[in-house]
Design an enzyme around this catalytic site. Structure first.
Site, PDB file in Angstrom:
ATOM      1  N   VAL A 106      42.714  33.834  39.388  1.00  0.00           N
ATOM      2  CA  VAL A 106      42.626  34.060  37.943  1.00  0.00           C
ATOM      3  C   VAL A 106      43.892  34.756  37.459  1.00  0.00           C
ATOM      4  O   VAL A 106      44.751  35.167  38.239  1.00  0.00           O
ATOM      5  CB  VAL A 106      41.359  34.855  37.562  1.00  0.00           C
ATOM      6  N   SER A 135      50.569  37.695  42.401  1.00  0.00           N
ATOM      7  CA  SER A 135      52.003  37.912  42.526  1.00  0.00           C
ATOM      8  C   SER A 135      52.352  39.370  42.760  1.00  0.00           C
ATOM      9  O   SER A 135      53.438  39.671  43.257  1.00  0.00           O
ATOM     10  CB  SER A 135      52.715  37.430  41.249  1.00  0.00           C
ATOM     11  N   HIS A 156      49.214  34.840  49.050  1.00  0.00           N
ATOM     12  CA  HIS A 156      50.149  34.540  47.968  1.00  0.00           C
ATOM     13  C   HIS A 156      50.775  33.165  48.206  1.00  0.00           C
ATOM     14  O   HIS A 156      51.789  33.021  48.871  1.00  0.00           O
ATOM     15  CB  HIS A 156      51.225  35.628  47.890  1.00  0.00           C
TER      16      HIS A 156
END
Length: 303
Positions: A106, A135, A156
């Site tokens: 999200v 991030s 990631h």
């Protein structure tokens, strides 16, 4: 139908069973992650609050299976509809009740992510691992919102996820060695290598990348460079980079870049991470890069 992929030990979960993958968020990254796992034969449940986002995600996956045929260098033997048939698209989080591993994608807003994790915790089975695709946001902080902090880990993925060979895996304060091993084994099963780093704002990749793209924006904002194209060409032709920093920012999404810089700045209180005013103005204008059709460059073919 021959999809080009076989169900092998590399794609099996514990006890020899195919793992059920949950993907939360049907934006750019969630779409890429769902594509990657479904293309490798995994059953996927993708959940988003927006029916429109889910429909767009399905359309993008079907298109990108054709555009990205050489996943892991293999021959283009994938059928787009066969890939999307492996994905359940839903607005109901309870569809994740049988998930073995959930990748959350999200928006990079801490309050939104923090509100989501207690809900995931209540729906998913106890053994399920939560992979945080972020991030910059602290894995440890999000893990504290659950009753399974040892089974929360950063995953990631880079954009576009179906093509990038490496995933940055982030070990939170409470992440167990078993969770690290399970995560790396799962990534290996979809042909992805991984590097494990420790939890810190921006981790390794974005601690450096966000500083670079932000400074490139300041150079344009201050008139040091005449154009985005000049900045990017200097990096491509002088340093051999495949993409310049402003092209990269457009690909990441300028809204995501801005949110990531704000998270890192708030965490480190280091002024070098203050977002460039040009970036903030472009995001306010709705120029988010590739996904919106305009950023530092124009993308007329954007869906």
């Amino acid at each position: 139908m021959n999809t080009g992929y076989e169900y092998t030990r590399e794609t099996e979960g514990e006890a020899g069973m195919m793992q059920n993958i949950g993907v939360v968020g049907a934006g750019t990254m969630g779409t890429g992650v769902a594509h990657l796992f479904a293309a490798r034969g995994y059953p996927v449940v993708m959940v988003d609050s927006s029916e429109a986002a889910l429909a767009r995600s399905r359309e993008l996956i079907e298109r990108n299976v054709t555009l990205y045929p050489l996943v892991d260098g293999e021959q283009p033997r994938l059928d787009a509809r066969e890939v999307t048939r492996r994905i359940v698209f839903s607005t109901n989080l309870r569809e994740l009740k049988d998930s073995d591993f959930v990748v959350e994608n999200v928006t990079e807003k801490r309050e939104i992510k923090e509100a989501l994790y207690p809900q995931l915790d209540s729906v998913c089975p106890p053994h399920c691992v939560f992979g945080v695709n972020t991030s910059a946001i602290s894995i440890t902080r999000l893990a504290a919102r659950t009753a399974r902090a040892d089974r929360v880990i950063g995953t990631h993925f880079m954009n576009p996820a179906p093509l990038k060979p490496l995933v940055e895996v982030i070990r939170g304060t409470h992440t167990s060695p078993e969770t690290v091993d399970r995560t790396r084994a799962l990534l290996d099963g979809v042909g992805r290598d991984s590097i494990v780093v420790n939890d810190a704002a921006g981790f390794v990749t974005n601690r450096v990348m966000m500083l670079t793209v932000n400074e490139a924006m300041f150079l344009l904002h201050e008139g040091v460079a005449d154009s985005a194209a000049d900045v990017d060409r200097l990096f491509r032709d002088c340093f051999g980079h495949r993409m310049g920093p402003l092209e990269t920012a457009d690909l990441i999404g300028l809204d995501t870049v801005l949110l990531s810089l704000e998270v890192i700045y708030d965490s480190l209180r280091d002024s070098k991470y203050r977002p460039c005013p040009l970036l903030a103005r472009m995001v306010d204008a709705g120029w988010h890069g590739v996904k919106s059709g305009r950023g530092f460059y124009e993308y007329p073919d954007a869906v």
